[in-house]
Scaffold this motif. Structure first.
Motif, PDB file in Angstrom:
ATOM      1  N   ILE A  70      49.967  -7.414  68.185  1.00  0.00           N
ATOM      2  CA  ILE A  70      48.835  -8.231  67.571  1.00  0.00           C
ATOM      3  C   ILE A  70      47.510  -7.840  68.014  1.00  0.00           C
ATOM      4  CG2 ILE A  70      48.052 -10.381  67.034  1.00  0.00           C
ATOM      5  CD1 ILE A  70      51.103 -11.116  66.184  1.00  0.00           C
ATOM      6  N   VAL A  71      47.472  -8.228  69.413  1.00  0.00           N
ATOM      7  CA  VAL A  71      46.311  -8.098  70.082  1.00  0.00           C
ATOM      8  C   VAL A  71      45.700  -6.499  69.770  1.00  0.00           C
ATOM      9  CG1 VAL A  71      45.295  -7.731  72.435  1.00  0.00           C
ATOM     10  CG2 VAL A  71      46.776  -9.776  71.811  1.00  0.00           C
ATOM     11  N   ALA A  72      46.557  -5.638  69.942  1.00  0.00           N
ATOM     12  CA  ALA A  72      46.081  -4.207  69.731  1.00  0.00           C
ATOM     13  C   ALA A  72      45.388  -4.233  68.129  1.00  0.00           C
ATOM     14  CB  ALA A  72      47.512  -3.078  69.780  1.00  0.00           C
ATOM     15  N   LYS A  73      46.104  -4.445  67.373  1.00  0.00           N
ATOM     16  CA  LYS A  73      45.562  -4.706  66.014  1.00  0.00           C
ATOM     17  C   LYS A  73      44.181  -5.519  65.780  1.00  0.00           C
ATOM     18  CE  LYS A  73      45.988  -3.816  61.412  1.00  0.00           C
ATOM     19  NZ  LYS A  73      45.075  -2.931  60.889  1.00  0.00           N
ATOM     20  N   ILE A  74      44.102  -6.457  66.538  1.00  0.00           N
ATOM     21  CA  ILE A  74      42.743  -7.124  66.335  1.00  0.00           C
ATOM     22  C   ILE A  74      41.743  -6.279  67.011  1.00  0.00           C
ATOM     23  CG2 ILE A  74      41.611  -8.981  67.517  1.00  0.00           C
ATOM     24  CD1 ILE A  74      44.254 -10.586  67.018  1.00  0.00           C
ATOM     25  N   LEU A 116      39.627 -14.487  65.973  1.00  0.00           N
ATOM     26  CA  LEU A 116      40.663 -13.405  66.100  1.00  0.00           C
ATOM     27  C   LEU A 116      40.465 -12.995  67.631  1.00  0.00           C
ATOM     28  CD1 LEU A 116      40.418 -11.306  62.980  1.00  0.00           C
ATOM     29  CD2 LEU A 116      42.209 -12.724  63.631  1.00  0.00           C
ATOM     30  N   LEU A 117      39.421 -12.677  68.242  1.00  0.00           N
ATOM     31  CA  LEU A 117      39.403 -12.335  69.746  1.00  0.00           C
ATOM     32  C   LEU A 117      39.634 -13.456  70.502  1.00  0.00           C
ATOM     33  CD1 LEU A 117      35.916 -10.197  69.969  1.00  0.00           C
ATOM     34  CD2 LEU A 117      38.467  -9.391  69.560  1.00  0.00           C
ATOM     35  N   SER A 118      39.236 -14.851  69.860  1.00  0.00           N
ATOM     36  CA  SER A 118      39.966 -15.712  70.870  1.00  0.00           C
ATOM     37  C   SER A 118      41.509 -15.950  70.845  1.00  0.00           C
ATOM     38  CB  SER A 118      39.414 -16.991  70.368  1.00  0.00           C
ATOM     39  OG  SER A 118      37.897 -17.170  70.475  1.00  0.00           O
ATOM     40  N   GLN A 119      41.913 -15.375  69.654  1.00  0.00           N
ATOM     41  CA  GLN A 119      43.581 -15.686  69.902  1.00  0.00           C
ATOM     42  C   GLN A 119      44.150 -14.502  70.675  1.00  0.00           C
ATOM     43  OE1 GLN A 119      44.772 -14.801  65.607  1.00  0.00           O
ATOM     44  NE2 GLN A 119      46.737 -14.029  66.483  1.00  0.00           N
ATOM     45  N   ALA A 120      43.468 -13.249  70.461  1.00  0.00           N
ATOM     46  CA  ALA A 120      43.937 -12.218  71.190  1.00  0.00           C
ATOM     47  C   ALA A 120      43.635 -12.436  72.800  1.00  0.00           C
ATOM     48  CB  ALA A 120      43.217 -10.931  70.982  1.00  0.00           C
ATOM     49  N   LEU A 121      42.448 -13.085  73.260  1.00  0.00           N
ATOM     50  CA  LEU A 121      42.531 -13.466  74.625  1.00  0.00           C
ATOM     51  C   LEU A 121      43.427 -14.227  75.050  1.00  0.00           C
ATOM     52  CD1 LEU A 121      38.493 -13.232  75.105  1.00  0.00           C
ATOM     53  CD2 LEU A 121      40.428 -11.863  76.284  1.00  0.00           C
ATOM     54  N   GLY A 126      37.762  -1.019  68.551  1.00  0.00           N
ATOM     55  CA  GLY A 126      37.852  -0.863  69.911  1.00  0.00           C
ATOM     56  C   GLY A 126      39.450  -0.767  70.214  1.00  0.00           C
ATOM     57  N   GLY A 127      40.113  -0.911  71.555  1.00  0.00           N
ATOM     58  CA  GLY A 127      41.300  -0.759  71.886  1.00  0.00           C
ATOM     59  C   GLY A 127      41.737  -1.413  72.942  1.00  0.00           C
ATOM     60  N   ILE A 128      43.046  -1.298  73.498  1.00  0.00           N
ATOM     61  CA  ILE A 128      43.573  -2.054  74.483  1.00  0.00           C
ATOM     62  C   ILE A 128      44.433  -0.942  75.287  1.00  0.00           C
ATOM     63  CG2 ILE A 128      45.627  -2.458  73.115  1.00  0.00           C
ATOM     64  CD1 ILE A 128      46.163  -5.024  74.714  1.00  0.00           C
ATOM     65  N   GLU A 129      44.409  -1.029  76.667  1.00  0.00           N
ATOM     66  CA  GLU A 129      45.062  -0.253  77.807  1.00  0.00           C
ATOM     67  C   GLU A 129      45.766  -1.233  78.708  1.00  0.00           C
ATOM     68  OE1 GLU A 129      42.807   3.574  79.252  1.00  0.00           O
ATOM     69  OE2 GLU A 129      41.167   1.933  79.092  1.00  0.00           O
ATOM     70  N   LEU A 130      46.970  -1.033  78.714  1.00  0.00           N
ATOM     71  CA  LEU A 130      47.994  -1.486  79.810  1.00  0.00           C
ATOM     72  C   LEU A 130      47.874  -0.766  81.092  1.00  0.00           C
ATOM     73  CD1 LEU A 130      50.876  -2.352  77.239  1.00  0.00           C
ATOM     74  CD2 LEU A 130      48.612  -3.604  77.838  1.00  0.00           C
ATOM     75  N   LEU A 131      47.128  -1.384  82.158  1.00  0.00           N
ATOM     76  CA  LEU A 131      47.212  -0.776  83.461  1.00  0.00           C
ATOM     77  C   LEU A 131      47.583  -1.432  84.586  1.00  0.00           C
ATOM     78  CD1 LEU A 131      43.296   0.129  82.552  1.00  0.00           C
ATOM     79  CD2 LEU A 131      45.259   1.797  82.484  1.00  0.00           C
ATOM     80  N   ASP A 132      47.746  -0.933  85.709  1.00  0.00           N
ATOM     81  CA  ASP A 132      48.160  -1.584  86.850  1.00  0.00           C
ATOM     82  C   ASP A 132      46.855  -2.303  87.510  1.00  0.00           C
ATOM     83  OD1 ASP A 132      50.612  -0.498  87.208  1.00  0.00           O
ATOM     84  OD2 ASP A 132      49.944   1.266  88.072  1.00  0.00           O
ATOM     85  N   ALA A 133      46.992  -3.540  88.337  1.00  0.00           N
ATOM     86  CA  ALA A 133      45.749  -4.247  88.814  1.00  0.00           C
ATOM     87  C   ALA A 133      45.479  -3.235  89.679  1.00  0.00           C
ATOM     88  CB  ALA A 133      46.328  -5.408  89.495  1.00  0.00           C
ATOM     89  N   PRO A 134      43.974  -3.301  89.787  1.00  0.00           N
ATOM     90  CA  PRO A 134      43.210  -2.347  90.877  1.00  0.00           C
ATOM     91  C   PRO A 134      43.559  -2.608  92.506  1.00  0.00           C
ATOM     92  CG  PRO A 134      41.760  -3.844  89.886  1.00  0.00           C
ATOM     93  CD  PRO A 134      42.835  -4.039  89.308  1.00  0.00           C
ATOM     94  N   GLN A 135      43.865  -3.633  92.715  1.00  0.00           N
ATOM     95  CA  GLN A 135      44.219  -3.932  94.162  1.00  0.00           C
ATOM     96  C   GLN A 135      45.602  -4.627  94.184  1.00  0.00           C
ATOM     97  OE1 GLN A 135      41.032  -6.384  95.031  1.00  0.00           O
ATOM     98  NE2 GLN A 135      39.571  -4.698  95.364  1.00  0.00           N
ATOM     99  N   GLY A 136      46.476  -4.155  94.759  1.00  0.00           N
ATOM    100  CA  GLY A 136      48.014  -4.839  95.011  1.00  0.00           C
ATOM    101  C   GLY A 136      48.695  -4.776  93.709  1.00  0.00           C
ATOM    102  N   GLN A 137      49.628  -5.785  93.856  1.00  0.00           N
ATOM    103  CA  GLN A 137      50.702  -5.920  92.601  1.00  0.00           C
ATOM    104  C   GLN A 137      49.925  -6.531  91.467  1.00  0.00           C
ATOM    105  OE1 GLN A 137      53.672  -4.740  92.695  1.00  0.00           O
ATOM    106  NE2 GLN A 137      54.033  -5.499  90.766  1.00  0.00           N
ATOM    107  N   GLY A 138      50.334  -6.291  90.352  1.00  0.00           N
ATOM    108  CA  GLY A 138      49.705  -7.146  89.137  1.00  0.00           C
ATOM    109  C   GLY A 138      49.619  -6.121  87.844  1.00  0.00           C
ATOM    110  N   ALA A 139      48.941  -6.773  86.853  1.00  0.00           N
ATOM    111  CA  ALA A 139      48.671  -5.979  85.515  1.00  0.00           C
ATOM    112  C   ALA A 139      47.318  -6.315  85.411  1.00  0.00           C
ATOM    113  CB  ALA A 139      49.441  -6.704  84.492  1.00  0.00           C
ATOM    114  N   ARG A 140      46.686  -5.096  84.649  1.00  0.00           N
ATOM    115  CA  ARG A 140      45.307  -5.367  84.237  1.00  0.00           C
ATOM    116  C   ARG A 140      45.294  -4.700  82.903  1.00  0.00           C
ATOM    117  NH1 ARG A 140      41.105  -0.256  85.067  1.00  0.00           N
ATOM    118  NH2 ARG A 140      39.461  -1.149  83.720  1.00  0.00           N
TER     119      ARG A 140
END
Length: 169
Positions: free
Chosen positions: A120-124, A43-48, A130-144
């Motif tokens: 699905i990732v959040a549910k896993i 399940l964690l491999s599927q999520a990643l 645990g959990g999931i957070e959708l954030l901005d990349a720490p440097q410049g443009q992008g996602a974290r």
């Protein structure tokens, strides 16, 4: 199946997902010490895999900005006993408003998206405590995408009562 596993799956997940994307640089930042944790490896491999797939799809914007497309996967053991995994890209990033809604089923920003991957990732991760957070990349443009789960899973009351019944208590 939940078992004690070594947290070393990133190489398998990262390399298999980037087949067909030689233009993307994959960076891994893994702890030097071995981390063993209690989780369902499939399940964690599927999520990643899902998170990295999303990153590869959202990263075309980096090339348009003249940047080399890059995905970084970092894992660490936090002081609070959680294993944390960050997947950071330099793509288009998440929308500034209502990004938490992307964790709800059928909400997507992509024309070809189903809106099921992130829920699905959040549910896993929730099922792993645990959990999931959708954030901005720490440097410049992008996602974290910040994912976490406890190193040792706590038994729920139902699991504890089932275990005590099985032991004849």
């Amino acid at each position: 199946a939940y078992e004690i596993y070594q947290c070393d799956w990133s190489s398998d997940v990262c390399s298999s997902d980037l087949v067909g994307h030689p233009e993307i640089t994959m960076e891994e930042d893994m702890p030097s010490d071995v981390i063993n944790a209690y989780f369902d490896r499939r399940l964690l491999s599927q999520a990643l895999t899902n998170i990295i797939k999303n990153a590869t799809e959202g990263i075309a914007v980096a090339s348009e900005r003249g940047e080399a497309p890059r995905i970084r996967v970092a894992m660490q053991l936090e002081d609070n006993g959680n294993v944390s995994i960050d997947v950071i890209d330099n793509g288009k990033g998440f929308p500034k408003e209502n990004r938490h809604q992307l964790l709800e089923p059928y909400v997507t920003t992509r024309a070809e998206g189903t809106g099921l991957g992130l829920p699905i990732v959040a549910k896993i991760f929730e099922d792993h405590g645990g959990g999931i957070e959708l954030l901005d990349a720490p440097q410049g443009q992008g996602a974290r995408v910040h994912l976490w789960f406890p190193l040792q899973r706590q038994k729920t009351e139902e699991q504890a009562s089932t275990a005590s019944i099985e032991k004849g208590a």
